[in-house]
Each structure stands twice: as C-alpha cells, then as structure tokens.
Scaffold this motif. Structure first.
Motif, short mmCIF file in Angstrom:
data_model
loop_
_atom_site.label_atom_id
_atom_site.label_comp_id
_atom_site.label_asym_id
_atom_site.label_seq_id
_atom_site.Cartn_x
_atom_site.Cartn_y
_atom_site.Cartn_z
N UNK A 1 0.73 -1.09 0.18
CA UNK A 1 -0.03 0.09 -0.02
C UNK A 1 0.97 1.24 0.06
N UNK A 2 2.10 1.31 0.83
CA UNK A 2 2.96 2.36 0.87
C UNK A 2 3.46 2.52 -0.71
N UNK A 3 4.00 1.38 -1.28
CA UNK A 3 4.33 1.52 -2.58
C UNK A 3 3.37 2.14 -3.63
N UNK A 4 2.21 1.53 -3.58
CA UNK A 4 1.11 2.14 -4.11
C UNK A 4 0.61 3.68 -4.23
N UNK A 5 0.88 3.79 -2.73
CA UNK A 5 0.57 5.43 -2.48
C UNK A 5 1.60 6.42 -3.34
N UNK A 6 2.78 6.19 -2.94
CA UNK A 6 3.88 6.84 -3.80
C UNK A 6 3.85 6.66 -5.37
N UNK A 7 3.28 5.59 -6.02
CA UNK A 7 3.13 5.62 -7.20
C UNK A 7 1.98 6.35 -7.85
N UNK A 8 0.98 6.47 -6.85
CA UNK A 8 0.04 7.60 -7.37
C UNK A 8 0.45 9.04 -7.04
N UNK A 9 1.27 9.19 -6.16
CA UNK A 9 1.67 10.68 -5.85
C UNK A 9 2.46 11.00 -7.15
N UNK A 10 3.38 10.13 -7.59
CA UNK A 10 4.05 10.21 -8.74
C UNK A 10 3.46 10.61 -9.77
N UNK A 11 2.25 9.72 -10.17
CA UNK A 11 1.44 9.91 -11.47
C UNK A 11 0.63 11.38 -11.40
N UNK A 12 0.24 11.69 -10.04
CA UNK A 12 -0.74 12.89 -9.76
C UNK A 12 0.32 14.10 -10.00
N UNK A 13 1.52 13.99 -9.64
CA UNK A 13 2.46 14.95 -9.94
C UNK A 13 2.77 15.51 -11.50
N UNK A 14 2.49 14.67 -12.36
CA UNK A 14 2.16 15.01 -13.64
C UNK A 14 0.93 15.52 -13.99
N UNK A 15 -0.25 14.55 -13.86
CA UNK A 15 -1.45 14.61 -14.02
C UNK A 15 -2.41 14.43 -12.83
N UNK A 16 -3.11 15.58 -12.25
CA UNK A 16 -3.13 16.61 -13.10
C UNK A 16 -2.30 17.87 -12.63
N UNK A 17 -1.22 17.54 -11.56
CA UNK A 17 -0.74 18.78 -10.77
C UNK A 17 0.45 19.21 -11.52
N UNK A 18 1.22 18.52 -12.44
CA UNK A 18 2.51 19.19 -12.82
C UNK A 18 2.30 19.72 -14.25
N UNK A 19 1.48 20.88 -14.18
CA UNK A 19 1.19 21.39 -15.59
C UNK A 19 2.62 21.83 -16.45
N UNK A 20 3.55 22.35 -15.55
CA UNK A 20 4.66 22.72 -16.12
C UNK A 20 5.50 21.53 -16.91
N UNK A 21 5.54 20.35 -16.13
CA UNK A 21 6.05 19.12 -16.86
C UNK A 21 5.24 18.87 -18.02
N UNK A 22 4.09 18.69 -17.80
CA UNK A 22 3.17 18.23 -18.99
C UNK A 22 3.49 18.94 -20.21
N UNK A 23 3.52 20.33 -20.12
CA UNK A 23 3.85 21.24 -21.26
C UNK A 23 5.17 20.99 -21.71
N UNK A 24 5.96 20.62 -20.80
CA UNK A 24 7.51 20.23 -21.44
C UNK A 24 7.41 19.00 -22.40
N UNK A 25 6.69 17.90 -21.74
CA UNK A 25 6.54 16.64 -22.56
C UNK A 25 5.88 16.97 -23.76
N UNK A 26 4.95 17.76 -23.72
CA UNK A 26 3.98 18.06 -24.95
C UNK A 26 4.69 18.78 -25.78
N UNK A 27 5.72 19.63 -25.73
CA UNK A 27 6.52 20.26 -26.40
C UNK A 27 7.53 19.33 -27.04
N UNK A 28 8.16 18.47 -26.48
CA UNK A 28 8.92 17.30 -26.90
C UNK A 28 8.27 16.79 -28.19
N UNK A 29 6.90 16.35 -27.86
CA UNK A 29 6.13 15.35 -28.70
C UNK A 29 5.66 16.24 -29.89
N UNK A 30 5.38 17.34 -29.84
CA UNK A 30 4.78 18.00 -31.07
C UNK A 30 5.42 18.36 -32.17
#
Length: 220
Positions: free
Chosen positions: A38-67
């Motif tokens: 459960x601890x592992x899954x908790x931090x797995x979720x925290x890592x994911x939500x750090x990108x979606x939806x909370x990490x908007x700056x990191x999302x834009x960086x990755x999106x820029x790389x892709x586009x």
C-alpha cells in the motif's frame, strides 16, 4: 476543417487556462498503518498525480517534445533521455547529495519549456542533438520532482521503494501525456502539410507565452 480549427484556437486557449486547475499534493494516509504494498502504491499514485493533473509545467514540457515530431517512435528517444536524467537528480536530491534552491530550479524549469517551445517554431525538423538537450533539461526537472517529494517525505523503512514508486508514477504520467497527444493529434495529423502552421506553431506560441510568464513570476 472543424478539427483543425479546434486545435488551432481552442487548444492554445485551454493551455493558458488549465494552470488554475492544479492544487497541491496531499498525503492523507498514515503510512505506519499501511502495508508495504500500500505504501508503494501510495507513492506510485503521488508520482502520477505530480504529472496529471498537478504538474502542468512538466506536462507542457513533455507535450512540447512530442509536438515537433508527432509520432510515437521519435519521442521515445527523447523520453528515455529525460527519464534517465531526472531519475539521476531525483535520487541524488533525495539522498541529500545535491540541494539547489527552488528559487533557482523553478525559473530554470520554466525557461526549459520556453526554449523547447521556441525551438519548435524555428526549426524545420527534429534534430539528433535534441536528445542531449533533453537529457540536460531532464536533470533540471528531476530537481523539481525532488522538491515536491521532499515536501511529502519518504518513510524510512521503505525509502528506496517509495522513491522508485514515485519515479515510476512520474513516468506513467508522462507516458499518459504522450499517448493522449498521439490520440488527439499525432494519429491523424502527423503527415498533414498544414500541421506545423495550424497546430505546432500556435500551440507552441501559447506554451511559450505561458512559460515566459512563469519565468518572470518565479523570479519575482
């Protein structure tokens, strides 16, 4: 073409409005009462939500790389370089080997987004040296990930496992961004002659303007 008009006007506008939707990380679980899984899954979720939806700056960086080259294969090389780099600095920061101040890291992250957005506009195609640039920026973004993870803390009994789980969660979030971009854009627009003029340029301009604003805001 309605779909093209949507991407040309609505998508850049959405990029400017979405930052207000993010909120802070919250660790609302008593880790001492959770199993190791459960601890592992908790931090797995925290890592994911750090990108979606909370990490908007990191999302834009990755999106820029892709586009710039909206296919899955080209972005994999960039994503691999980014992953290796941010894993290095995230680990070093969490072990206390490096500890640059957020007042330096956060404006530089914004500048990295601005750099990639401008590059998308001025270059004609994806250059091989971009992988090296992305690796350097990945080192920088890893320090940003470390800032969020430091505020949450890591359980001593599962320090390494939680660190790995957070990092895997971040990667899953980034993969989700890439796949979503492929479904919405790359799958049907990658080979169109109007792609750069009607999709890449206006979207990169919107991302660049937002990154420039972030840079000034984070320096003040």
């Amino acid at each position: 073409m309605p779909a093209v008009r949507y991407l040309r006007y609505v998508l850049p506008a959405a990029l400017l409005l979405l930052p207000g939707l993010a909120s802070a990380h919250v660790l609302d679980a008593d880790l001492s009462k959770l199993s190791r899984t459960d601890v592992f899954l908790t931090y797995l979720k925290l890592g994911f939500t750090h990108i979606l939806p909370l990490g908007f700056d990191h999302v834009l960086f990755v999106l820029s790389l892709y586009l710039l080259e909206p296919r899955l294969k080209p972005v994999l090389w960039q994503a691999t370089a980014f992953t290796v780099a941010h894993s290095i600095t995230l680990g070093l920061a969490m072990y206390g080997v490096v500890s640059p101040p957020p007042t330096l890291v956060e404006p530089l992250i914004a500048l990295s987004i601005l750099f990639v957005a401008i590059e998308n506009i001025v270059v004609e195609r994806l250059n091989p040296w971009r992988v090296v640039v992305v690796f350097g920026f990945g080192l920088l973004h890893g320090l940003g990930f470390a800032g969020a993870l430091t505020s949450l803390g890591l359980p001593r009994a599962m320090f390494v496992e939680s660190l790995v789980a957070f990092n895997v969660g971040v990667e899953l979030g980034q993969v989700a961004v890439i796949l979503l971009a492929w479904v919405l854009v790359g799958r049907w627009a990658a080979d169109k002659p109007w792609y750069k003029r009607r999709v890449l340029v206006p979207t990169s301009v919107a991302i660049g303007l937002l990154a420039a604003y972030w840079t000034i805001e984070r320096l003040s």
